[in-house]
Structures are given as structure tokens and as C-alpha cells.
Design a protein around this motif. Sequence first.
Motif, PDB file in Angstrom:
ATOM      1  N   LEU A   1      -8.121  -1.292  -3.840  1.00 33.48           N
ATOM      2  CA  LEU A   1      -8.472  -0.198  -2.942  1.00 33.48           C
ATOM      3  C   LEU A   1      -9.374   0.752  -3.712  1.00 33.48           C
ATOM      4  O   LEU A   1     -10.513   0.438  -3.999  1.00 33.48           O
ATOM      5  N   GLU A   2      -8.887   1.881  -4.127  1.00 27.58           N
ATOM      6  CA  GLU A   2      -9.695   2.783  -4.926  1.00 27.58           C
ATOM      7  C   GLU A   2      -9.863   2.227  -6.335  1.00 27.58           C
ATOM      8  O   GLU A   2      -8.920   1.774  -6.955  1.00 27.58           O
ATOM      9  N   GLY A   3     -11.083   2.279  -6.814  1.00 31.31           N
ATOM     10  CA  GLY A   3     -11.343   1.831  -8.179  1.00 31.31           C
ATOM     11  C   GLY A   3     -11.920   0.443  -8.256  1.00 31.31           C
ATOM     12  O   GLY A   3     -12.544   0.082  -9.240  1.00 31.31           O
ATOM     13  N   GLY A   4     -11.741  -0.367  -7.220  1.00 31.50           N
ATOM     14  CA  GLY A   4     -12.367  -1.669  -7.164  1.00 31.50           C
ATOM     15  C   GLY A   4     -11.727  -2.712  -8.055  1.00 31.50           C
ATOM     16  O   GLY A   4     -10.675  -2.500  -8.652  1.00 31.50           O
ATOM     17  N   PRO A   5     -12.371  -3.877  -8.193  1.00 36.81           N
ATOM     18  CA  PRO A   5     -11.804  -5.007  -8.925  1.00 36.81           C
ATOM     19  C   PRO A   5     -11.493  -4.711 -10.383  1.00 36.81           C
ATOM     20  O   PRO A   5     -10.486  -5.167 -10.915  1.00 36.81           O
TER      21      PRO A   5
ATOM     22  N   ARG B   1       0.820  -1.216   0.000  1.00 36.80           N
ATOM     23  CA  ARG B   1       0.000   0.000   0.000  1.00 36.80           C
ATOM     24  C   ARG B   1       0.854   1.266   0.000  1.00 36.80           C
ATOM     25  O   ARG B   1       0.471   2.281  -0.573  1.00 36.80           O
ATOM     26  N   VAL B   2       2.004   1.209   0.648  1.00 39.51           N
ATOM     27  CA  VAL B   2       2.899   2.375   0.671  1.00 39.51           C
ATOM     28  C   VAL B   2       3.275   2.787  -0.748  1.00 39.51           C
ATOM     29  O   VAL B   2       3.340   3.976  -1.072  1.00 39.51           O
TER      30      VAL B   2
ATOM     31  N   PRO C   1       0.049   5.614  -1.243  1.00 43.55           N
ATOM     32  CA  PRO C   1       0.734   6.058  -0.025  1.00 43.55           C
ATOM     33  C   PRO C   1      -0.153   6.819   0.952  1.00 43.55           C
ATOM     34  O   PRO C   1       0.069   6.752   2.162  1.00 43.55           O
ATOM     35  N   ASP C   2      -1.175   7.513   0.444  1.00 40.16           N
ATOM     36  CA  ASP C   2      -2.037   8.281   1.341  1.00 40.16           C
ATOM     37  C   ASP C   2      -2.898   7.392   2.230  1.00 40.16           C
ATOM     38  O   ASP C   2      -3.490   7.864   3.202  1.00 40.16           O
TER      39      ASP C   2
ATOM     40  N   ARG D   1      -0.530   5.704   7.280  1.00 40.95           N
ATOM     41  CA  ARG D   1      -0.135   6.821   8.135  1.00 40.95           C
ATOM     42  C   ARG D   1       1.300   7.240   7.856  1.00 40.95           C
ATOM     43  O   ARG D   1       2.163   6.407   7.562  1.00 40.95           O
ATOM     44  N   ALA D   2       1.542   8.538   7.997  1.00 40.24           N
ATOM     45  CA  ALA D   2       2.841   9.107   7.635  1.00 40.24           C
ATOM     46  C   ALA D   2       3.983   8.436   8.391  1.00 40.24           C
ATOM     47  O   ALA D   2       5.035   8.141   7.822  1.00 40.24           O
ATOM     48  N   ARG D   3       3.777   8.167   9.673  1.00 42.28           N
ATOM     49  CA  ARG D   3       4.841   7.563  10.482  1.00 42.28           C
ATOM     50  C   ARG D   3       5.197   6.171   9.960  1.00 42.28           C
ATOM     51  O   ARG D   3       6.367   5.816   9.818  1.00 42.28           O
TER      52      ARG D   3
END
Length: 356
Positions: free
Chosen positions: A118-122, A22-23, A27-28, A31-33
Motif C-alpha cells: 500500500l503506502e511505500g510500494g514494493p 489491511r485493518v 487501519p486508516d 472504513r471505521a464501520r
Amino acid sequence: MSTPTVYDVAERSGVSIATVSRVYRNPDSVRARTRERVLEAARDLGYVPSGNARGLASRSTGVLGLCFPDYTDPDAEADGEDVEDDDSAVMLYSDQIIHGMERAARRHGYALLIAAPLEGGPQSLVEQVAGRVDGFAVLARTVPTQDLEVISRRLPVVMLAGPREIDHLDHIEVANVDGERELARHLIRDHGLRRLVFVGGDRDSPDAEARFAGFRKACREAGLPVPDEPAARVLMMTQAEGARAAEALLDREGERPDAMLFANDQMAVGALHALEARGVRVPGDIAVTGFDGIPLSRLVRPALTTVRQPMRRLGEEAVELLVQRLRDRSREPVSMMLPVSVARRASCGCPPAARA
């Protein structure tokens, strides 16, 4: 010196392989840390993700893909907890498969591209992956069957987990029915438990439904009532949902169950925490079991009785089938059933000598 892999980055930064993925992909969403910790580990190791290496991924050979559902726990995210930090204590089901695939892919000289919707789906996932790999493995419920039909006309596809939905595709699953049946029989036969309840997943989850079928078989064989439906269902089989299901079963009218059997380890671990918080002793008051055999199942207290499935081998066999298919597209499709085993531990009341 060997080339660093996504597994090395996950281990160095103390997160799951899915989090590393996912990074780089979104990336959003991290979490930033945690994101900085992963990127720092990657820099230290000299890691270059295959999914971002356009030159590598755009070639006609050399990259295999894995598509799997996103297993993050939305409740943990919403509570403000750093869920990625929890990954240092547990490799989830998908991480184990990824590790197995990566090890086998490296052995055959392939890179591995990892994708979770994630965003956008399958549909977006298929578009991202299909044009960048020589072949890919797909976990059940990740990509619509009709999309796989289209893709499989030009790329080798291996289906992982769940029933075989497309006859001409290679397919690997584990013995879900037999594993859950044997687990329930152990509680009934060896511990004398009679009031058993099963906590399942969504009806569209083939693995969870197969495990419920195994539970029903054990009940029927023992002369116990055979439920038509699980005592509780959850949409996301996470620790948070397992905890909520356990609390709901405690608050239900009537006698408490002797045992709660969960469709996966993550839910069972959540239930252990919830029962402890309510002052319910495990296994003294209620036995708790899971399914999968993730490493965390050995680390929680009491250690979790579960059904171990060969998750890494699932990934390794997927790569072997893809490589074979790339060498010979005309061979007959293969369907494999991998065996499972019951790990008898403290959460069902097994003595130390019986535990594994």
C-alpha cells in the motif's frame, strides 16, 4: 480448541482476508464501520495477527510470508460504496491462495504473515517482510525481480503465477494458455460463436497475457481472425473496469460480438451487470466468460462460464516448496504447472446438464 486464524476472522466479520490484513497493517485505509467489525470479530475469537506479534515474527523460525498485490477496487471506494461489505459474497483470487497457504502452514507448524503493498510500494514491502519470515511466496508483479534476487540469497522464495523469471527460484503457475484456449474452443465448437473478443489486462500482467495467447491460439485453429491486441485492455482487472470495457465494446462501431471473454472473473461479473443494465441478454445476445473460478462466479445470474484454476492448491504447494527448501537449501529448484478446467455454465448458453 484450535488457534483462531485470519481466515476465521474474515469469515466471522464477513470481509475478505485482504481486508483483515489491511485493518492491522494500515487501519486508516479501511472504513471505521468495517474496521470495528473486524476488530470485534478478532476479540471474540481471541485472534492475534502474526504480523503484529513481534515476538513470534522476530524469531528465526516459525513464520512464512505471502506478498501479493492489493486487489481493492478504487472505483467502488470512490463511489462511497462499502466495498468490504461486498467481500461477504466473494472470496477473491488472493483470498483463496491465502486460505490454501494458511491451511498448509498450520499443518507444518508455521504462522503466516500476509503483506500487500500500500503506502511505500514494493521496496517498503520487501523491507517489512524479508526480515521477519523464514521464507515467503510472492505473486507475480508484486516485488521487483532485482529485489527478489537479493532476498533469495538468504531466504527461500517461491514465485507464484506468471512465467518463471528467476531460474534458481522455485516456481508455480497454472495452465493459463491451455485453459483460455479450451474455453474459446468451447464457444466456437460447441456454441458456433464466431465473433469473439478478449478483454485483457495490463501488458505487464503475465497471467492476462498468457490467457490472451490461449485465446489467439483458439482463433487461429478455428480459422478466425487472430487479433494482435485484446479488444480492450484495463489497468486494474476489477468489476468496475469490466463493466466499462463491456459498455465500450457495445458502443463500438460494427457488429456486436457474439462473446466477450474476460481475463478474470471480476471483470466478467462487472460486465454481466453492465450488460443487464443496457438490456443486453446473456447469453441470448452475447455470451460472457471469465477466468479463475472465484466463488462469486457460481452465484451471479446467469452463472458465469469460466476457467477454474486451483487457487487454494497454489497456496498449499507454495508452503510445501518453502518447507522443503528450508529443510534442504541445496536441492534443485522446482517449477510446477498446475492444471485448470473449464466450468461450463449459463453465461455461455450451456444447458444445466453441462454445467459445473
